[in-house]
Design an enzyme around this catalytic site. Structure first.
Site, PDB file in Angstrom:
ATOM      1  N   GLY A   1       0.812  -1.219   0.000  1.00 27.71           N
ATOM      2  CA  GLY A   1       0.000   0.000   0.000  1.00 27.71           C
ATOM      3  C   GLY A   1       0.836   1.255   0.000  1.00 27.71           C
ATOM      4  O   GLY A   1       0.743   2.070   0.926  1.00 27.71           O
TER       5      GLY A   1
ATOM      6  N   GLY B   1      -0.489   8.083   1.020  1.00 26.41           N
ATOM      7  CA  GLY B   1      -0.459   8.058   2.480  1.00 26.41           C
ATOM      8  C   GLY B   1       0.883   7.649   3.078  1.00 26.41           C
ATOM      9  O   GLY B   1       1.949   7.942   2.543  1.00 26.41           O
TER      10      GLY B   1
ATOM     11  N   GLY C   1       2.353   4.786   3.454  1.00 23.88           N
ATOM     12  CA  GLY C   1       3.173   3.836   2.690  1.00 23.88           C
ATOM     13  C   GLY C   1       4.014   4.553   1.650  1.00 23.88           C
ATOM     14  O   GLY C   1       5.186   4.229   1.437  1.00 23.88           O
TER      15      GLY C   1
ATOM     16  N   SER D   1      -3.839   0.862  14.512  1.00 27.20           N
ATOM     17  CA  SER D   1      -4.569   2.137  14.591  1.00 27.20           C
ATOM     18  C   SER D   1      -5.015   2.385  16.023  1.00 27.20           C
ATOM     19  O   SER D   1      -5.177   1.437  16.803  1.00 27.20           O
ATOM     20  CB  SER D   1      -5.810   2.033  13.692  1.00 27.20           C
ATOM     21  OG  SER D   1      -6.703   3.089  13.955  1.00 27.20           O
TER      22      SER D   1
ATOM     23  N   TYR E   1     -13.628  -2.523  11.078  1.00 27.43           N
ATOM     24  CA  TYR E   1     -12.294  -1.889  11.012  1.00 27.43           C
ATOM     25  C   TYR E   1     -11.557  -2.100  12.338  1.00 27.43           C
ATOM     26  O   TYR E   1     -10.378  -2.461  12.353  1.00 27.43           O
ATOM     27  CB  TYR E   1     -12.451  -0.388  10.731  1.00 27.43           C
ATOM     28  CG  TYR E   1     -11.126   0.346  10.579  1.00 27.43           C
ATOM     29  CD1 TYR E   1     -10.246   0.041   9.536  1.00 27.43           C
ATOM     30  CD2 TYR E   1     -10.749   1.343  11.476  1.00 27.43           C
ATOM     31  CE1 TYR E   1      -9.033   0.716   9.399  1.00 27.43           C
ATOM     32  CE2 TYR E   1      -9.542   2.023  11.343  1.00 27.43           C
ATOM     33  CZ  TYR E   1      -8.687   1.698  10.302  1.00 27.43           C
ATOM     34  OH  TYR E   1      -7.481   2.361  10.169  1.00 27.43           O
TER      35      TYR E   1
HETATM   36  N1  LIG Z   1      -4.961   7.920   8.202  1.00 23.38           N
HETATM   37  C1  LIG Z   1      -5.267   7.641   9.463  1.00 23.38           C
HETATM   38  O1  LIG Z   1      -5.793   8.485  10.202  1.00 23.38           O
HETATM   39  C2  LIG Z   1      -4.940   6.286  10.015  1.00 23.38           C
HETATM   40  C3  LIG Z   1      -5.178   6.075  11.367  1.00 23.38           C
HETATM   41  C4  LIG Z   1      -4.892   4.828  11.901  1.00 23.38           C
HETATM   42  C5  LIG Z   1      -4.357   3.835  11.111  1.00 23.38           C
HETATM   43  N2  LIG Z   1      -4.130   4.051   9.798  1.00 23.38           N
HETATM   44  C6  LIG Z   1      -3.564   2.941   9.003  1.00 23.38           C
HETATM   45  O2  LIG Z   1      -2.482   3.393   8.235  1.00 23.38           O
HETATM   46  C7  LIG Z   1      -2.327   2.558   7.076  1.00 23.38           C
HETATM   47  C8  LIG Z   1      -2.084   3.436   5.861  1.00 23.38           C
HETATM   48  O3  LIG Z   1      -3.248   4.218   5.632  1.00 23.38           O
HETATM   49  P1  LIG Z   1      -3.196   5.699   5.048  1.00 23.38           P
HETATM   50  O4  LIG Z   1      -3.787   6.583   6.061  1.00 23.38           O
HETATM   51  O5  LIG Z   1      -1.842   6.002   4.514  1.00 23.38           O
HETATM   52  O6  LIG Z   1      -4.283   5.568   3.867  1.00 23.38           O
HETATM   53  P2  LIG Z   1      -4.206   5.632   2.283  1.00 23.38           P
HETATM   54  O7  LIG Z   1      -3.511   6.865   1.834  1.00 23.38           O
HETATM   55  O8  LIG Z   1      -5.589   5.383   1.815  1.00 23.38           O
HETATM   56  O9  LIG Z   1      -3.281   4.394   1.899  1.00 23.38           O
HETATM   57  C9  LIG Z   1      -3.767   3.079   1.897  1.00 23.38           C
HETATM   58  C10 LIG Z   1      -2.937   2.239   0.940  1.00 23.38           C
HETATM   59  O10 LIG Z   1      -3.450   0.888   0.992  1.00 23.38           O
HETATM   60  C11 LIG Z   1      -3.603   0.447  -0.345  1.00 23.38           C
HETATM   61  N3  LIG Z   1      -4.614  -0.599  -0.504  1.00 23.38           N
HETATM   62  C12 LIG Z   1      -5.927  -0.548  -0.211  1.00 23.38           C
HETATM   63  N4  LIG Z   1      -6.531  -1.688  -0.585  1.00 23.38           N
HETATM   64  C13 LIG Z   1      -5.572  -2.479  -1.132  1.00 23.38           C
HETATM   65  C14 LIG Z   1      -5.568  -3.778  -1.723  1.00 23.38           C
HETATM   66  N5  LIG Z   1      -6.686  -4.504  -1.841  1.00 23.38           N
HETATM   67  N6  LIG Z   1      -4.392  -4.275  -2.158  1.00 23.38           N
HETATM   68  C15 LIG Z   1      -3.254  -3.557  -2.068  1.00 23.38           C
HETATM   69  N7  LIG Z   1      -3.180  -2.319  -1.529  1.00 23.38           N
HETATM   70  C16 LIG Z   1      -4.347  -1.794  -1.077  1.00 23.38           C
HETATM   71  C17 LIG Z   1      -3.989   1.689  -1.129  1.00 23.38           C
HETATM   72  O11 LIG Z   1      -3.728   1.441  -2.493  1.00 23.38           O
HETATM   73  P3  LIG Z   1      -4.774   1.784  -3.694  1.00 23.38           P
HETATM   74  O12 LIG Z   1      -4.268   3.044  -4.305  1.00 23.38           O
HETATM   75  O13 LIG Z   1      -4.649   0.599  -4.616  1.00 23.38           O
HETATM   76  O14 LIG Z   1      -6.130   1.914  -3.084  1.00 23.38           O
HETATM   77  C18 LIG Z   1      -3.035   2.703  -0.501  1.00 23.38           C
HETATM   78  O15 LIG Z   1      -1.770   2.616  -1.116  1.00 23.38           O
HETATM   79  C19 LIG Z   1      -3.585   1.702   7.019  1.00 23.38           C
HETATM   80  O16 LIG Z   1      -3.293   0.394   7.463  1.00 23.38           O
HETATM   81  C20 LIG Z   1      -4.527   2.387   7.988  1.00 23.38           C
HETATM   82  O17 LIG Z   1      -5.447   1.484   8.585  1.00 23.38           O
HETATM   83  C21 LIG Z   1      -4.408   5.267   9.228  1.00 23.38           C
END
Ligand SMILES: NC(=O)c1ccc[n+]([C@@H]2O[C@H](COP(=O)([O-])OP(=O)(O)OC[C@H]3O[C@@H](n4cnc5c(N)ncnc54)[C@H](OP(=O)(O)O)[C@@H]3O)[C@@H](O)[C@H]2O)c1
Length: 336
Positions: free
Chosen positions: A33, A37, A39, A165, A199
């Protein structure tokens, strides 16, 4: 900016912290991912630090663009297709990683995630959030296991990093969420808590997997108990693309808006939200089972080492049900 969309926060901690991390030259670091974000920020930082970055993304123009960005900056990067909603894609990705890493894999960061998605089943029959966020990462880690042993034997260390999270808190782990019950896990109707409970269970699973893996290494691979490290981080509320994806996926009730607004109101930048996984992936001082994140419920801030949250019964349940889901009797290869 509007009431529902607060102003984008400025980065406060990440830049200075990233400068304190030593060179990662000679290491291969795989990240799920990393199209956006945390990643994506981790991938860029690892590239800057000299690592070979293996981008594990489902195929899309976003995945191609994210790879191109790293290549344009002269970083060593490659893209391996990996759709975490599909076990066959994860197995195919594992084969390709094994092919690309004859020298072993130093770090796997299981970062990808979806949040607050509708109650739908993947083609494998599992909840879309649980399979994307946990089960596929469990499968991937198991399928490439020998690469961690190779890296640890040859370069002294390997790491598996999971991304949990603040939302992990709330309810104890329930086996139903790990079973082939996609589409029958609370639905999307009134009062709308179902998507958030699913979630929560998946993010609790990320932390339990971390502890369960460390224990499993100690029991079944004792030679590697100190140098294959199982680690976890949580980003704290982070202004990434995650929240708008929940809305696009149908999370438009008042409760959904309230949860997303509360997150964004207290959120920090994507860079600051990446501190925890950067620390766990690259900081030389970590120990297995370390858990990093901002302190305080729902608060932003620099990633600190957090107190352990052990729950032996839940860890055993997680391990047993996850093995059942991926249809394996053992996490580690039995022929080595
Ligand atoms: N943002 C917050 O406030 C927050 C808080 C707590 C925890 N987190 C955790 O942080 C992590 C990163 O999230 P983020 O905030 O950076 O969100 P994000 O920008 O939406 O990034 C999520 C990533 O996961 C990928 N992904 C989703 N479904 C997938 C699939 N089926 N196969 C492969 N890749 C997939 C997305 O790729 P696509 O482009 O293909 O969709 C994207 O690259 C997550 O595990 C999230 O639960 C975030």
């Amino acid at each position: 900016m509007s009431f529902w969309n607060p102003v984008t926060p400025q980065t406060q901690y990440y830049t200075a912290y990233a400068k304190s991390i030593p060179s990662q030259e000679g290491k291969s670091i795989a990240i799920t991912g990393c199209t956006s974000g945390t990643g994506k920020v981790l991938a860029r930082t690892c590239g800057q630090l000299g690592a070979r970055v293996i981008m594990l993304n489902r195929l899309s123009s976003r995945a191609e663009a994210a790879l191109q960005e790293l290549l344009d900056q002269g970083f060593n990067a490659l893209l391996i297709p990996c759709d975490l909603q599909d076990f066959s894609s994860v197995k195919q990705a594992a084969k390709e990683i094994i092919k690309q890493c004859p020298e072993g894999l130093d770090v796997l960061c299981n970062n990808a995630g979806v949040m607050g998605i509708n109650d739908i089943a993947t083609r494998d029959g599992f909840d879309v959030q649980m399979q994307t966020n946990h089960l596929s990462h469990f499968l991937l880690t198991s399928a490439i296991w020998p690469l961690f042993e190779k890296a640890a034997a040859e370069r002294g260390e390997a790491r598996i990093v999971n991304h949990s999270s603040g939302a992990r808190r709330g309810s104890p782990l329930d086996a139903a969420y790990l079973g082939p019950n996609g589409g029958a896990l609370g639905g999307d109707g009134f009062p709308g808590i179902g998507r958030w409970r699913r979630y929560q269970q998946s993010k609790l699973a990320n932390l339990l997997f971390t502890y369960g893996l460390a224990d499993a290494i100690a029991e079944h691979r004792p030679t590697f108990k100190d140098n294959i490290k199982s680690l976890c981080a949580h980003p704290g509320p982070t202004d990434s693309g995650l929240q708008s994806k929940t809305t696009k996926a149908g999370g438009t009730r008042f409760l959904d808006k309230l949860i997303l607004w509360r997150t964004l109101r207290s959120a920090h930048s994507v860079e600051d939200g990446t501190m925890g996984i950067l620390r766990a992936s690259c900081d030389p001082s970590v120990q297995s089972m370390d858990f990093f994140g901002p302190e305080g419920r729902g608060k932003a801030g620099p990633a600190e080492r957090l107190p352990a949250e052990r729950d032996q019964d839940a860890e055993t349940l997680l391990w047993t049900e996850s093995l059942k889901a991926i249809q394996q009797t053992s996490f580690f290869p039995t022929n080595t």
